[in-house]
Design a protein around this motif. Structure first.
Motif, PDB file in Angstrom:
ATOM      1  N   ASN A 159       0.821  -1.214   0.000  1.00  0.00           N
ATOM      2  CA  ASN A 159       0.000   0.000   0.000  1.00  0.00           C
ATOM      3  C   ASN A 159       0.857   1.268   0.000  1.00  0.00           C
ATOM      4  O   ASN A 159       0.361   2.362   0.214  1.00  0.00           O
ATOM      5  CB  ASN A 159      -0.967  -0.007   1.183  1.00  0.00           C
ATOM      6  N   ALA A 164       3.055   6.320  -0.585  1.00  0.00           N
ATOM      7  CA  ALA A 164       1.649   6.734  -0.603  1.00  0.00           C
ATOM      8  C   ALA A 164       1.487   8.135  -0.031  1.00  0.00           C
ATOM      9  O   ALA A 164       2.029   8.467   1.021  1.00  0.00           O
ATOM     10  CB  ALA A 164       0.804   5.751   0.188  1.00  0.00           C
ATOM     11  N   GLN A 206      -2.664   7.851  -3.508  1.00  0.00           N
ATOM     12  CA  GLN A 206      -2.961   6.858  -2.473  1.00  0.00           C
ATOM     13  C   GLN A 206      -2.913   7.500  -1.088  1.00  0.00           C
ATOM     14  O   GLN A 206      -2.126   8.398  -0.841  1.00  0.00           O
ATOM     15  CB  GLN A 206      -1.955   5.697  -2.535  1.00  0.00           C
TER      16      GLN A 206
END
Length: 103
Positions: free
Chosen positions: A43, A54, A100
């Motif tokens: 992630n 991110a 993100q």
């Protein structure tokens, strides 16, 4: 000659980048970003000491990739991974990570 896990990961990342380079399509950034997960987390946030991707500003991420690619920033693996990136690919992956949410 024995291949280390980092070298093998870099080779896999380079293969992913080459596959994504075959054409421009809406998921190019996401597909290019998949190779980043090896070191930076799936992630884009990593608890293991690697920089978080991110939520970083797009221009910052793009500049870092260019600096790795152009040899202006020292690295062990990133200079090899970024060497094959075009400007369009740098823009796509930077836009993806910038969009993100940091977790």
């Amino acid at each position: 000659m024995r291949t280390t896990p980092i070298v093998a990961a870099a080779a896999l990342a380079a293969a992913s980048l080459a596959a994504a380079a075959q054409g421009t399509y809406p998921n190019a950034g996401r597909d290019l970003a998949a190779s980043c997960a090896i070191c930076h987390g799936t992630n884009g946030t990593n608890a293991g000491g690697m920089p978080n991707l991110a939520g970083q500003p797009q221009d910052y991420l793009a500049r870092q990739l260019r600096d790795f690619r152009d040899g202006k920033r020292p690295a062990t693996i990133m200079h090899q991974i970024s060497k094959g990136l075009t400007e369009d690919q740098i823009a796509a992956v930077s836009a993806y990570w910038s969009a993100q949410k940091a977790k």
